[in-house]
Design a protein around this motif. Structure first.
Motif, PDB file in Angstrom:
ATOM      1  N   ASP A 176      -6.810  11.414  -2.138  1.00  0.00           N
ATOM      2  CA  ASP A 176      -7.763  12.446  -1.720  1.00  0.00           C
ATOM      3  C   ASP A 176      -8.593  12.785  -2.952  1.00  0.00           C
ATOM      4  OD1 ASP A 176      -9.022  14.963  -1.288  1.00  0.00           O
ATOM      5  OD2 ASP A 176      -7.560  15.430   0.265  1.00  0.00           O
ATOM      6  N   THR A 233       0.854  -1.177   0.000  1.00  0.00           N
ATOM      7  CA  THR A 233       0.000   0.000   0.000  1.00  0.00           C
ATOM      8  C   THR A 233       0.892   1.229   0.000  1.00  0.00           C
ATOM      9  OG1 THR A 233      -1.713  -1.166   1.232  1.00  0.00           O
ATOM     10  CG2 THR A 233      -1.814   1.246   1.232  1.00  0.00           C
ATOM     11  N   CYS A 237       1.436   4.697   0.826  1.00  0.00           N
ATOM     12  CA  CYS A 237       0.816   5.626   1.760  1.00  0.00           C
ATOM     13  C   CYS A 237       1.098   7.080   1.398  1.00  0.00           C
ATOM     14  CB  CYS A 237       1.331   5.367   3.172  1.00  0.00           C
ATOM     15  SG  CYS A 237       1.231   3.668   3.701  1.00  0.00           S
ATOM     16  N   GLU A 289     -14.181   1.554  -2.653  1.00  0.00           N
ATOM     17  CA  GLU A 289     -14.040   1.811  -1.228  1.00  0.00           C
ATOM     18  C   GLU A 289     -13.666   3.280  -1.000  1.00  0.00           C
ATOM     19  OE1 GLU A 289     -11.594   0.149   2.655  1.00  0.00           O
ATOM     20  OE2 GLU A 289     -11.396  -0.880   0.749  1.00  0.00           O
ATOM     21  N   ILE A 290     -14.357   3.889  -0.033  1.00  0.00           N
ATOM     22  CA  ILE A 290     -14.108   5.286   0.319  1.00  0.00           C
ATOM     23  C   ILE A 290     -13.946   5.383   1.827  1.00  0.00           C
ATOM     24  CG2 ILE A 290     -15.027   7.643   0.297  1.00  0.00           C
ATOM     25  CD1 ILE A 290     -16.759   6.768  -2.127  1.00  0.00           C
ATOM     26  N   ASP A 291     -12.924   6.121   2.265  1.00  0.00           N
ATOM     27  CA  ASP A 291     -12.699   6.389   3.682  1.00  0.00           C
ATOM     28  C   ASP A 291     -12.611   7.905   3.850  1.00  0.00           C
ATOM     29  OD1 ASP A 291     -12.043   6.320   6.377  1.00  0.00           O
ATOM     30  OD2 ASP A 291      -9.954   5.753   6.027  1.00  0.00           O
ATOM     31  N   GLU A 313     -10.888   9.985   1.136  1.00  0.00           N
ATOM     32  CA  GLU A 313      -9.902   9.201   0.401  1.00  0.00           C
ATOM     33  C   GLU A 313     -10.568   8.040  -0.333  1.00  0.00           C
ATOM     34  OE1 GLU A 313      -5.746   9.834   2.639  1.00  0.00           O
ATOM     35  OE2 GLU A 313      -7.083   8.394   3.595  1.00  0.00           O
ATOM     36  N   TYR A 314     -10.227   7.932  -1.600  1.00  0.00           N
ATOM     37  CA  TYR A 314     -10.761   6.892  -2.451  1.00  0.00           C
ATOM     38  C   TYR A 314      -9.665   5.856  -2.685  1.00  0.00           C
ATOM     39  CZ  TYR A 314     -14.867   9.725  -3.537  1.00  0.00           C
ATOM     40  OH  TYR A 314     -16.033  10.428  -3.458  1.00  0.00           O
ATOM     41  N   TYR A 315     -10.021   4.577  -2.601  1.00  0.00           N
ATOM     42  CA  TYR A 315      -9.056   3.490  -2.761  1.00  0.00           C
ATOM     43  C   TYR A 315      -8.947   3.074  -4.225  1.00  0.00           C
ATOM     44  CZ  TYR A 315      -8.831   2.709   2.276  1.00  0.00           C
ATOM     45  OH  TYR A 315      -8.630   2.862   3.623  1.00  0.00           O
ATOM     46  N   TYR A 316      -7.712   2.907  -4.654  1.00  0.00           N
ATOM     47  CA  TYR A 316      -7.406   2.459  -6.008  1.00  0.00           C
ATOM     48  C   TYR A 316      -6.443   1.285  -5.912  1.00  0.00           C
ATOM     49  CZ  TYR A 316      -9.523   6.718  -7.817  1.00  0.00           C
ATOM     50  OH  TYR A 316     -10.411   7.716  -8.125  1.00  0.00           O
ATOM     51  N   LYS A 326      -4.446   5.230  -1.682  1.00  0.00           N
ATOM     52  CA  LYS A 326      -5.602   6.057  -1.375  1.00  0.00           C
ATOM     53  C   LYS A 326      -5.325   7.444  -1.931  1.00  0.00           C
ATOM     54  CE  LYS A 326      -5.267   5.043   3.038  1.00  0.00           C
ATOM     55  NZ  LYS A 326      -5.525   5.101   4.487  1.00  0.00           N
TER      56      LYS A 326
END
Length: 149
Positions: free
Chosen positions: A117, A77, A79, A137-139, A142-145, A115
């Protein structure tokens, strides 16, 4: 030539001085991501985090950090990824990111997650150009790719 070197006692202060802001002023939240000093401090307490300096020839141009757990060694991942403001818009981001992906693949990584922004259109465009796709997935913002290598 792009080169990656772990953040260490020789380059830590210079890595902390890197910024994505045109005015050169560093803050605890530099643009769309945490400043490098916070990322490096975070890595001190999480051994699965790997902070790295990015060089073009022998000039420090950026920073990235990835997380790779021992029990999921085939997944990394990313970061943090940043190129200092004075080196942006010159095609260096693409070269540096391609080099990072090649290095992860050589280490046995098969899947890369990151992730972004949602407001950071430049980062989104860069990562999509490498074939990353939105996972759904969204946190918070932040969007996950992810990308299969």
């Amino acid at each position: 030539m792009i080169r990656i070197k772990a953040v260490d006692e020789q380059n830590i202060l210079d890595v902390c001085k890197l910024t994505t802001k045109q005015d050169g002023i560093r803050t605890t939240m530099d643009g769309h991501s945490c400043c490098n000093a916070i990322s490096i401090a975070e890595a001190k307490y999480h051994p699965e985090m790997h902070p790295n300096a990015i060089y073009l020839n022998h000039v420090l141009i950026g920073f990235f950090m990835y997380q790779r757990a021992e029990n999921q060694a085939d997944t990394a991942t990313i970061c943090r990824f940043m190129i200092d403001d004075q080196f942006q818009q010159k095609g260096i981001e693409e070269k540096a990111f391609a080099y990072i992906l090649r290095g992860l693949k050589i280490q046995g990584v098969k899947k890369v997650i990151l992730k972004i922004d949602h407001a950071n259109e430049n980062a989104k465009d860069l990562f999509l150009s490498f074939g990353f796709h939105f996972t759904g997935e969204i946190d918070k913002t932040e969007y996950y790719y992810e990308l299969e290598l």
